[in-house]
Design an enzyme around this catalytic site. Structure first.
Site, PDB file in Angstrom:
ATOM      1  N   THR A   1      -8.771  -6.429   5.295  1.00 35.90           N
ATOM      2  CA  THR A   1      -8.624  -6.269   6.662  1.00 35.90           C
ATOM      3  C   THR A   1      -7.190  -6.382   7.299  1.00 35.90           C
ATOM      4  O   THR A   1      -6.341  -6.625   6.540  1.00 35.90           O
ATOM      5  CB  THR A   1      -9.183  -7.799   7.218  1.00 35.90           C
ATOM      6  OG1 THR A   1      -8.367  -8.870   6.816  1.00 35.90           O
ATOM      7  CG2 THR A   1     -10.589  -7.967   6.585  1.00 35.90           C
TER       8      THR A   1
ATOM      9  N   ILE B   1      -3.456 -12.899   0.387  1.00 32.49           N
ATOM     10  CA  ILE B   1      -2.467 -12.872   1.410  1.00 32.49           C
ATOM     11  C   ILE B   1      -1.895 -11.492   1.549  1.00 32.49           C
ATOM     12  O   ILE B   1      -1.325 -10.883   0.600  1.00 32.49           O
ATOM     13  CB  ILE B   1      -1.383 -13.809   1.658  1.00 32.49           C
ATOM     14  CG1 ILE B   1      -2.102 -15.138   1.204  1.00 32.49           C
ATOM     15  CG2 ILE B   1      -0.393 -13.695   2.648  1.00 32.49           C
ATOM     16  CD1 ILE B   1      -2.882 -15.687   2.222  1.00 32.49           C
ATOM     17  N   LYS B   2      -1.904 -10.795   2.756  1.00 28.12           N
ATOM     18  CA  LYS B   2      -1.293  -9.599   3.043  1.00 28.12           C
ATOM     19  C   LYS B   2      -0.038  -9.717   3.834  1.00 28.12           C
ATOM     20  O   LYS B   2      -0.070 -10.381   4.896  1.00 28.12           O
ATOM     21  CB  LYS B   2      -2.136  -8.640   3.657  1.00 28.12           C
ATOM     22  CG  LYS B   2      -1.851  -6.961   3.602  1.00 28.12           C
ATOM     23  CD  LYS B   2      -2.429  -6.202   4.777  1.00 28.12           C
ATOM     24  CE  LYS B   2      -3.879  -5.826   4.230  1.00 28.12           C
ATOM     25  NZ  LYS B   2      -4.471  -4.551   5.001  1.00 28.12           N
ATOM     26  N   VAL B   3       0.994  -9.119   3.201  1.00 29.08           N
ATOM     27  CA  VAL B   3       2.397  -9.366   3.769  1.00 29.08           C
ATOM     28  C   VAL B   3       3.096  -7.863   4.029  1.00 29.08           C
ATOM     29  O   VAL B   3       2.627  -6.921   2.910  1.00 29.08           O
ATOM     30  CB  VAL B   3       3.326 -10.244   3.166  1.00 29.08           C
ATOM     31  CG1 VAL B   3       2.775 -11.600   2.820  1.00 29.08           C
ATOM     32  CG2 VAL B   3       3.767  -9.585   1.765  1.00 29.08           C
TER      33      VAL B   3
END
Length: 218
Positions: A27, A82-84
């Protein structure tokens, strides 16, 4: 190759999950906004549907705030990834999170050099955007080839997650190159089923079966 769905639409995720084809979900803030749902709520519901990684993206740009946001996000479920962003602060956050066992997806990658940095920071996944790369006059598949070569040269464990997938050829080429994962809108994944000869074959079989006057359920 693993299949991730790039969506926040729960009905689409449930339908794909029922096929056994879905290995995870990605997402981003744009997809959450499009769904019209509460960010935390929809992410939790996706995590309940899918056993594999579910990428939830931080929106801060500095390391300290990214870490605070990540702390909230990873409490949603054990399979939250976790998307960074691929920035210095993003990679600092990646290093800190992966050092204590949290999955991290480093996103918005557009060069093999960037992918190398992400791998050195311990990223679980690197997300090169092939469609956007194509849109700007570059060859997205060459980018995947370059990253695959670099990672294989040094046996990095970071998985190549091909993103910004626009059509089924992107999926096929990614698989031929040896990408670990591809994430695509449900529409693209569903198009993988389609072939005119399959449709004609089913049509012919049904016609012949009807002519017998029989029923399996009789």
């Amino acid at each position: 190759m693993k299949f991730f769905a790039d969506t926040a639409e729960l009905d689409d995720i449930k339908e794909l999950a029922a096929t056994g084809l879905l290995d995870g979900v990605t997402t981003n803030p744009s997809l959450i906004a499009k769904s019209g749902r509460d960010f935390m709520e929809v992410t939790k519901e996706i995590c309940d549907i899918v056993d594999g990684p579910v990428s939830a993206e931080v929106v801060a740009l500095d390391h300290e705030t990214m870490m605070k946001e990540a702390e909230v996000l990873r409490k949603i479920a054990d399979n939250v990834c976790i998307k960074v962003p691929l920035t210095i602060d993003g990679l600092k956050t990646c290093k800190s999170l992966t050092s204590d066992g949290t999955m991290v997806n480093v996103t918005l990658c557009f060069s093999a050099n960037q992918a190398l940095l992400a791998a050195k920071a311990g990223a679980s996944f690197i997300s090169p955007f092939v469609g956007r790369h194509d849109d700007n006059g570059f060859n997205g598949m060459e980018l995947i080839e370059d990253i695959r070569l670099v990672y294989d040269n040094y046996e990095y464990g970071t998985e190549i997650l091909v993103a910004s997938v626009r059509h089924v050829i992107h999926v096929l080429e990614s698989a031929k190159i040896g990408a670990d994962v591809m994430t695509a809108p449900p529409k693209v994944i569903q198009q993988l089923f389609n072939h005119t000869l399959t449709d004609k074959g089913i049509e012919g079989f049904l016609k012949d079966w009807k002519s017998t006057g029989q029923s399996i359920l009789a």
